[in-house]
Design an enzyme around this catalytic site. Structure first.
Site, PDB file in Angstrom:
ATOM      1  N   SER A 157       0.833  -1.192   0.000  1.00  0.00           N
ATOM      2  CA  SER A 157       0.000   0.000   0.000  1.00  0.00           C
ATOM      3  C   SER A 157       0.879   1.257   0.000  1.00  0.00           C
ATOM      4  CB  SER A 157      -0.953  -0.037   1.201  1.00  0.00           C
ATOM      5  OG  SER A 157      -1.922   0.971   1.145  1.00  0.00           O
ATOM      6  N   ARG A 227     -11.866   6.209  10.160  1.00  0.00           N
ATOM      7  CA  ARG A 227     -11.451   4.812  10.127  1.00  0.00           C
ATOM      8  C   ARG A 227     -12.529   3.922   9.510  1.00  0.00           C
ATOM      9  NH1 ARG A 227      -7.034   1.727   9.621  1.00  0.00           N
ATOM     10  NH2 ARG A 227      -7.119  -0.195  10.847  1.00  0.00           N
ATOM     11  N   ASP A 323      -8.811  -6.397  -4.765  1.00  0.00           N
ATOM     12  CA  ASP A 323      -8.403  -5.104  -4.203  1.00  0.00           C
ATOM     13  C   ASP A 323      -8.924  -4.004  -5.123  1.00  0.00           C
ATOM     14  OD1 ASP A 323      -7.168  -2.846  -3.200  1.00  0.00           O
ATOM     15  OD2 ASP A 323      -5.132  -3.656  -3.291  1.00  0.00           O
ATOM     16  N   HIS A 356      -8.083  -5.062  -0.350  1.00  0.00           N
ATOM     17  CA  HIS A 356      -6.790  -4.414  -0.156  1.00  0.00           C
ATOM     18  C   HIS A 356      -6.037  -5.009   1.032  1.00  0.00           C
ATOM     19  CE1 HIS A 356      -3.751  -1.396  -0.596  1.00  0.00           C
ATOM     20  NE2 HIS A 356      -3.993  -0.838   0.566  1.00  0.00           N
ATOM     21  N   ASP A 357      -6.748  -5.442   2.038  1.00  0.00           N
ATOM     22  CA  ASP A 357      -6.108  -6.034   3.215  1.00  0.00           C
ATOM     23  C   ASP A 357      -5.418  -7.354   2.918  1.00  0.00           C
ATOM     24  OD1 ASP A 357      -6.454  -4.103   5.107  1.00  0.00           O
ATOM     25  OD2 ASP A 357      -8.114  -5.078   6.158  1.00  0.00           O
TER      26      ASP A 357
END
Length: 379
Positions: A157, A227, A323, A356-357
């Site tokens: 990232s 968040r 992602d 994405h994680d």
């Protein structure tokens, strides 16, 4: 009674602090007269200092990438699945350095640090930073550790952006760049997500223009919302559907606007609550701006291949199919530019449901591909 850690763990680690008293000029036109960087190391630096690997963290990351600070820790460092004996970044072979970036809130000099000129926290007075500013500060840490050239710089990232920037800013100091789930610049949509998150913080009444520490408060609501928005973009629709679906916390609807009814609502609120208790709001603003500003090809009229013409490193680029924050198409932009610049690059696109994680989750194909590349470059 001694604590037994897993055989593939680096075990107990102790953070270290490096202080730099030479002013650091920043892209914004300001400078820091002095600063500190907190870092951890794993493994042993060889006699020729040729086996060093730098880990660059993402937006909310920090220096504690592997191992444990205490025997009572519930979890190891944030990338423990990838760092340790026999793991992709094998500490039997590599000397690994992981730091908390300048502007962070885990010990390195940042907005929550005391400004020596005022005796108060920097707050909003801390200068805006760029990815290249971080790279310059990291280069000074490398000098301090006696590392002239990194065997590899690895990041996911925002960390991948730092790894890529290193190869352009200090081409002679990087042999390999492992850039995971990243992009050559943010899309308009990504900038928009960051702006929504920033506005959540900036409009929180407890933010006080960034001077909330002076008031003895934190902009908890704004951080929570920032968040929650960010976390949605780190997951995929498939993974959220699999994990939560439309499951309710109880067996009935409450028909109001205040109850937490769906499991996914409960999860997001928990993530926001936990994050707001450990992260600094001004640091969040800084990190998202550094993301927005990253666009190395801007110096060459948007031509990334021309920007990369002078690099010396070999590259491993990895992406994940679900992602959508930094899609495989964005990684392929980097690959295409490197090929056009006639540089050595390998590309691995990994089928993963985790969005994405996925760069944080040790799925078999990801670990195999990561290990295969790192094994090729081990000294």
């Amino acid at each position: 009674m001694s604590t037994v850690f897993p055989e593939d763990s680096v075990g107990l680690v102790v953070p270290q602090t490096a202080r730099f008293d030479e002013p650091l000029a920043l892209a914004c036109g300001r400078s820091l007269a002095s600063y500190e960087l907190v870092y951890e190391t794993y493994g042993t630096l060889n006699a020729s200092a040729s086996n060093a690997v730098l880990i660059c963290h993402a937006l909310s990351g920090h220096h504690h990438a592997a191992g444990y600070h205490a025997a009572t820790d519930r979890k190891p460092g944030w990338w423990d699945s990838c760092i340790g004996p026999g793991k992709p970044i094998d500490t039997n072979r590599f000397f690994v350095v992981s730091l908390n970036n300048l502007g962070g809130c885990n010990g390195s000099t940042g907005p929550s640090s005391v400004n020596p000129a005022t005796g108060k926290p920097y707050g909003a007075e801390f200068p805006v930073l760029t990815v290249e500013d971080w790279v310059h500060s990291q280069a000074r840490l490398a000098d301090r550790l006696g590392i002239q050239q990194w065997a590899a710089i690895v990041g996911g990232s925002l960390g991948g952006m730092q790894a890529l920037q290193w190869t352009m800013t200090y081409p002679e100091r990087v042999r390999h760049c492992v850039d995971i789930a990243s992009a050559p610049k943010l899309s308009a949509q990504n900038i928009a997500f960051n702006e929504v998150a920033r506005q959540a913080i900036l409009t929180d009444p407890e933010f006080h223009g960034g001077s909330f520490q002076d008031q003895g408060v934190i902009p908890k609501r704004g951080l929570m919302l920032a968040r929650m928005v960010g976390h949605i973009t780190y997951l995929s629709d498939d993974s959220m559907g699999e994990k939560f679906g439309r499951e309710l916390k109880s067996d009935k609807l409450n028909y109001d606007f205040h109850s937490v009814e769906f499991q996914v609502e409960s999860y997001l609120r928990y993530q926001g609550e936990e994050f707001s208790g450990r992260f600094d709001a001004n640091t969040y603003l800084l990190m998202t701006k550094a993301l927005d500003y990253f666009d190395p090809a801007a110096t060459h009229g948007g031509d990334l291949a021309a920007t990369l013409a002078h690099v010396k490193a070999d590259y491993c680029i990895m992406s994940f199919t679900t992602d959508w924050r930094f899609s495989p198409a964005r990684s392929r932009e980097i690959v295409d530019a490197l090929m056009a610049a006639r540089k050595n690059v390998c590309y691995l696109e990994i089928d993963s449901p985790y969005g994405h994680d996925a760069f944080l989750i040790p799925t078999p194909r990801y670990m195999q591909g990561f290990s295969n590349y790192m094994n090729r470059i081990a000294i």
